[in-house]
Design a protein around this motif. Structure first.
Motif, mmCIF file in Angstrom:
data_model
loop_
_atom_site.group_PDB
_atom_site.id
_atom_site.type_symbol
_atom_site.label_atom_id
_atom_site.label_comp_id
_atom_site.label_asym_id
_atom_site.label_seq_id
_atom_site.Cartn_x
_atom_site.Cartn_y
_atom_site.Cartn_z
ATOM 1 N N ASP A 537 18.722 44.629 1.228
ATOM 2 C CA ASP A 537 19.370 45.720 0.510
ATOM 3 C C ASP A 537 20.694 45.241 -0.082
ATOM 4 O O ASP A 537 21.590 44.794 0.631
ATOM 5 N N SER A 538 20.832 45.391 -1.384
ATOM 6 C CA SER A 538 22.036 44.908 -2.064
ATOM 7 C C SER A 538 23.292 45.622 -1.588
ATOM 8 O O SER A 538 24.326 44.991 -1.319
ATOM 9 N N LEU A 539 23.242 46.941 -1.450
ATOM 10 C CA LEU A 539 24.426 47.712 -1.086
ATOM 11 C C LEU A 539 24.924 47.371 0.307
ATOM 12 O O LEU A 539 26.136 47.269 0.541
ATOM 13 N N VAL A 540 24.015 47.203 1.236
ATOM 14 C CA VAL A 540 24.408 46.888 2.607
ATOM 15 C C VAL A 540 25.088 45.521 2.661
ATOM 16 O O VAL A 540 26.104 45.339 3.338
ATOM 17 N N ASN A 541 24.537 44.550 1.936
ATOM 18 C CA ASN A 541 25.168 43.230 1.901
ATOM 19 C C ASN A 541 26.542 43.297 1.226
ATOM 20 O O ASN A 541 27.477 42.590 1.621
ATOM 21 N N ASP A 542 26.664 44.127 0.196
ATOM 22 C CA ASP A 542 27.954 44.305 -0.472
ATOM 23 C C ASP A 542 28.976 44.884 0.501
ATOM 24 O O ASP A 542 30.126 44.416 0.584
ATOM 25 N N HIS A 543 28.585 45.883 1.263
ATOM 26 C CA HIS A 543 29.485 46.478 2.256
ATOM 27 C C HIS A 543 29.898 45.445 3.301
ATOM 28 O O HIS A 543 31.065 45.409 3.720
ATOM 29 N N MET A 544 28.941 44.622 3.726
ATOM 30 C CA MET A 544 29.267 43.592 4.710
ATOM 31 C C MET A 544 30.331 42.648 4.164
ATOM 32 O O MET A 544 31.267 42.251 4.878
ATOM 33 N N GLY A 545 30.203 42.310 2.889
ATOM 34 C CA GLY A 545 31.207 41.444 2.276
ATOM 35 C C GLY A 545 32.578 42.086 2.273
ATOM 36 O O GLY A 545 33.589 41.418 2.585
ATOM 37 N N ASP A 546 32.649 43.379 1.945
ATOM 38 C CA ASP A 546 33.945 44.061 1.923
ATOM 39 C C ASP A 546 34.586 44.059 3.300
ATOM 40 O O ASP A 546 35.809 43.850 3.443
ATOM 41 N N ILE A 547 33.775 44.320 4.327
ATOM 42 C CA ILE A 547 34.331 44.361 5.687
ATOM 43 C C ILE A 547 34.782 42.977 6.117
ATOM 44 O O ILE A 547 35.867 42.809 6.708
ATOM 45 N N PHE A 548 33.971 41.959 5.831
ATOM 46 C CA PHE A 548 34.388 40.588 6.171
ATOM 47 C C PHE A 548 35.731 40.258 5.490
ATOM 48 O O PHE A 548 36.606 39.635 6.081
ATOM 49 N N TRP A 549 35.889 40.685 4.240
ATOM 50 C CA TRP A 549 37.119 40.376 3.520
ATOM 51 C C TRP A 549 38.331 41.008 4.219
ATOM 52 O O TRP A 549 39.383 40.374 4.370
ATOM 53 N N MET A 550 38.162 42.240 4.648
ATOM 54 C CA MET A 550 39.290 42.957 5.237
ATOM 55 C C MET A 550 39.682 42.418 6.609
ATOM 56 O O MET A 550 40.798 42.671 7.078
ATOM 57 N N ALA A 575 27.008 45.815 -10.191
ATOM 58 C CA ALA A 575 26.951 44.353 -10.313
ATOM 59 C C ALA A 575 28.275 43.789 -10.827
ATOM 60 O O ALA A 575 28.760 42.754 -10.330
ATOM 61 N N GLN A 576 28.880 44.450 -11.823
ATOM 62 C CA GLN A 576 30.141 43.972 -12.372
ATOM 63 C C GLN A 576 31.250 44.034 -11.325
ATOM 64 O O GLN A 576 32.109 43.146 -11.254
ATOM 65 N N ARG A 577 31.235 45.067 -10.497
ATOM 66 C CA ARG A 577 32.244 45.185 -9.443
ATOM 67 C C ARG A 577 32.132 44.015 -8.467
ATOM 68 O O ARG A 577 33.139 43.459 -8.012
ATOM 69 N N ILE A 578 30.889 43.641 -8.131
ATOM 70 C CA ILE A 578 30.691 42.501 -7.220
ATOM 71 C C ILE A 578 31.174 41.215 -7.878
ATOM 72 O O ILE A 578 31.841 40.379 -7.241
ATOM 73 N N ARG A 579 30.877 41.032 -9.170
ATOM 74 C CA ARG A 579 31.316 39.817 -9.858
ATOM 75 C C ARG A 579 32.853 39.734 -9.889
ATOM 76 O O ARG A 579 33.425 38.651 -9.715
ATOM 77 N N THR A 580 33.479 40.877 -10.080
ATOM 78 C CA THR A 580 34.943 40.891 -10.090
ATOM 79 C C THR A 580 35.496 40.522 -8.719
ATOM 80 O O THR A 580 36.502 39.794 -8.607
ATOM 81 N N LYS A 581 34.863 41.007 -7.665
ATOM 82 C CA LYS A 581 35.312 40.651 -6.316
ATOM 83 C C LYS A 581 35.155 39.160 -6.073
ATOM 84 O O LYS A 581 36.011 38.527 -5.434
ATOM 85 N N LEU A 582 34.066 38.586 -6.568
ATOM 86 C CA LEU A 582 33.870 37.142 -6.413
ATOM 87 C C LEU A 582 34.911 36.342 -7.197
ATOM 88 O O LEU A 582 35.359 35.275 -6.745
ATOM 89 N N ASP A 583 35.320 36.856 -8.351
ATOM 90 C CA ASP A 583 36.294 36.149 -9.182
ATOM 91 C C ASP A 583 37.717 36.299 -8.665
ATOM 92 O O ASP A 583 38.495 35.332 -8.642
ATOM 93 N N ARG A 584 38.081 37.533 -8.222
ATOM 94 C CA ARG A 584 39.483 37.817 -7.952
ATOM 95 C C ARG A 584 39.762 38.323 -6.546
ATOM 96 O O ARG A 584 40.919 38.520 -6.176
ATOM 97 N N GLY A 585 38.716 38.606 -5.774
ATOM 98 C CA GLY A 585 38.916 39.095 -4.427
ATOM 99 C C GLY A 585 38.947 40.612 -4.363
ATOM 100 O O GLY A 585 39.228 41.295 -5.352
ATOM 101 N N LEU A 586 38.682 41.165 -3.177
ATOM 102 C CA LEU A 586 38.609 42.610 -3.007
ATOM 103 C C LEU A 586 39.966 43.280 -3.179
ATOM 104 O O LEU A 586 40.060 44.378 -3.714
ATOM 105 N N ASP A 587 41.035 42.601 -2.749
ATOM 106 C CA ASP A 587 42.356 43.206 -2.843
ATOM 107 C C ASP A 587 42.691 43.570 -4.288
ATOM 108 O O ASP A 587 43.191 44.671 -4.570
#
Length: 615
Positions: A537-550, A575-587
């Motif tokens: 599931d894409s959304l669940v993996n995305d959430h996991m990434g956000d939590i790992f970042w924090m 998808a664009q939001r995820i790409r932005t996080k990969l480029d610049r980070g969640l913060d």
């Protein structure tokens, strides 16, 4: 007395013979009862011509494996054009022709096989059906009498032939009635009733035969036995018999005591006619061909309701429809079997025939709508749901099905009126019956931006079912997403987790509640369990990434976001939001979102499909 009515109008008679299906030769279809994933979608386009014998034969086998009966028939016939003496090809073609409903071509092939001295059991059944349609009853009796008793292992599939002998003898009993030998016919049925395990099945047909010759008292005595008449055709026949005996009051009481009575329009219509003082005609069997059709239907129903439904059930149901085109039960059984095999186009022809007969069955239509939805034929499913609500606007389940389909297609604002109608039909005092449409309407309202109304529906649903993990989770997550009543929201989700500790959707909600409350370390464990349960599931993996970042695990966060991106997010914005996080980070993403409008918008947790109560 309460009569047990078989769901979806199948005639699952009790104490039937224990034969394991008839011994008809169906080498491909019998060995491949269910379509594999990715098989035919029900297309019945004409098979392209392939020259030579090997090509069409292999194409026919492949089509048969996918239960693509129309193309299998065409390819087998192409192969027969190269070799018209091969009994295996002939019988395989006959199976496919009958399964696809091409009865005239099947009849012609059966004649050819007989003329060549290669008539199989299926070819003989096809010829018996042709004799019955032509009302050549004595010829039919003679044909059965001249058929030698098969050996125990006769038939290409090597199955015991006891079932076929019983089938033939029951056909013969109806043929005797057609030939004017009523006494011999009834005696034949009575003799067959002595076969161990066959009595309820045979007694049903004996009752029909008695009623057909005017012995309504004898018919009522048999049909009053639950093992004989406890199915929809038996209930209808008994109703007509009681009415002929001037016992309308008893017939009405029997109908109204039948479970599911209100969901069977044809039973309600019979009741209404008798309440107006009408004496119902006995037309369950108008001709011996109708009786013979019900023999085929009886066997089809037994085969279809076995632990592993036999594809030969479809053949028997097709023969029943061929003999009695107005026999709705046969068309319904064919449609349900074809639908289960993934042959939706062929199934739709049978459902259309039922509608033409004015015989739309709400319970069967709901099953059909569900199957179309599961097959992702949402346009067809929506059309079927609209047709059902138009034909039976009083049926709450039809409006719920329509609402579910609209919601499944993200037509949330259109789904709300469907649920409104369902709830108005159910009534305010129906208790438990209201919880699912309240929950489903709550989802539609929430997704339409009407959260106060949605919250009211969710809370009303929880009053009816306090331990509904689905509702607890959805309300809890909705509050979290809105940054409202976070303590209560967390408590609701925690209760849902207690009820379903392995549910990935609910674990994701729990982790996200911790995330929104700034309790990042506590969010890690449930989020990891959610990812383990829903790795694709894409959304669940995305959430996991956000939590790992924090929690400072930035490299792991990037891996999760990359995986989420590879799993195709639901929208391009996601998808664009995820790409932005990969480029610049969640913060940086959160800072921008805060600058634009206050609280950071959060990607919605994946919505688990609302589960309707099982009927």
């Amino acid at each position: 007395m309460t009569t047990r009515l078989i769901p979806l109008a199948l005639i699952a008679l009790t104490a039937v013979p224990t034969f394991s299906g008839t011994a008809l030769a169906a080498p491909m279809l019998a060995q491949n009862a269910a379509p594999s994933s990715g098989e035919t979608n029900g297309s019945t386009t004409n098979a392209p011509e392939i020259r030579g014998l090997a090509g069409p034969y292999l194409a026919a086998r492949q089509a048969a494996i996918g239960n693509d009966y129309s193309n299998a028939a065409n390819y087998y016939l192409q192969a027969m054009a190269q070799d018209d003496t091969d009994a295996f090809l002939q019988d395989s073609a006959l199976v496919a022709l009958i399964s696809s409903g091409e009865m005239e071509r099947a009849g012609a092939l059966a004649v050819t096989m007989s003329d060549q001295g290669r008539a199989t059991e299926l070819a003989r059944l096809m010829q018996r059906s042709e004799l019955a349609r032509a009302e050549r009853w004595q010829d039919l009796v003679n044909a059965i009498d001249k058929t030698p008793d098969p050996s125990p292992n006769e038939g290409m599939d090597g199955q015991d032939s006891g079932g076929n002998q019983l089938l033939d003898k029951m056909i013969r009993a109806w043929a005797l009635l057609g030939a004017g030998n009523a006494r011999q016919s009834l005696s034949a049925f009575e003799e067959l009733g002595k076969i161990r395990g066959a009595r309820p099945m045979v007694n049903y047909h004996l009752a029909l035969a008695k009623a057909a010759v005017g012995d309504y008292e004898g018919a009522e005595l048999l049909l009053s036995e639950p093992a004989t008449g406890a199915h929809i055709l038996g209930v209808i026949a008994r109703t007509q018999v009681l009415s002929q005996l001037e016992r309308n009051k008893d017939a009405i009481a029997m109908l109204e005591a039948t479970p599911g009575f209100d969901e069977e329009p044809q039973l309600v219509t019979l009741r209404d006619r008798m309440e107006k003082g009408e004496t119902l005609p006995f037309d369950s069997v108008r001709t011996p061909a109708d009786g013979m059709a019900q023999v085929f239907l009886t066997f089809a129903s037994v085969l279809a309701t076995a632990e592993e439904p036999d594809p030969l059930a479809l053949i028997h149901a097709r023969l029943a429809s061929y003999l009695s085109p107005d026999l709705g039960e046969a068309r319904l059984l064919s449609a349900q079997f074809l639908q289960a095999m993934g042959q939706f186009d062929l199934a739709e022809k049978e459902f259309e025939a039922l509608r033409d007969l004015g015989d739309m069955r709400p319970i069967a239509e709901l099953s059909r709508i569900d199957a179309l939805s599961r097959a992702e034929r949402l346009d067809d499913a929506e059309k079927a749901a609209l047709a059902l609500t138009a034909a039976h606007p009083e049926l709450a389940q039809g409006w719920i099905a329509l609402g579910d389909l609209l919601r499944q297609q993200d037509k949330f604002s259109q789904a709300i009126p469907a649920y409104d109608k369902a709830l108005s039909l159910i009534g305010d005092n129906a208790g438990e019956a209201r919880w699912f449409p309240l929950y489903a309407r709550g989802i539609a309202l929430e997704r339409s931006g009407q959260f106060p109304k949605a919250e009211a529906d969710f809370r009303a649903a929880l009053e009816l079912r306090p331990d509904s993990a689905q509702v607890l989770n959805y309300l809890g997550y909705s509050l979290v997403d809105r940054n409202e009543k976070l303590d209560e929201a967390l408590e609701l989700i925690q209760r849902a987790v207690e009820l379903r500790p392995e549910d990935g959707y609910i674990l994701d909600s729990l982790a996200w509640a911790y995330f929104r409350m700034g309790r990042y370390e506590e969010a890690v464990a449930p989020m990891e369990k959610a990812v383990a349960a829903m790795a694709g599931d894409s959304l669940v993996n995305d959430h996991m990434g956000d939590i790992f970042w924090m929690v400072g695990r930035h490299r792991e966060a990037e891996i999760q976001w990359q995986r989420a991106l590879s799993l195709k997010p639901e929208t391009e914005a996601d998808a664009q939001r995820i790409r932005t996080k990969l480029d610049r980070g969640l913060d940086a993403v959160l800072d921008e979102e805060m600058a634009k409008g206050g609280k950071p918008p959060v990607v919605r947790a994946p919505e688990k499909p609302a589960e309707a109560p099982k009927n």
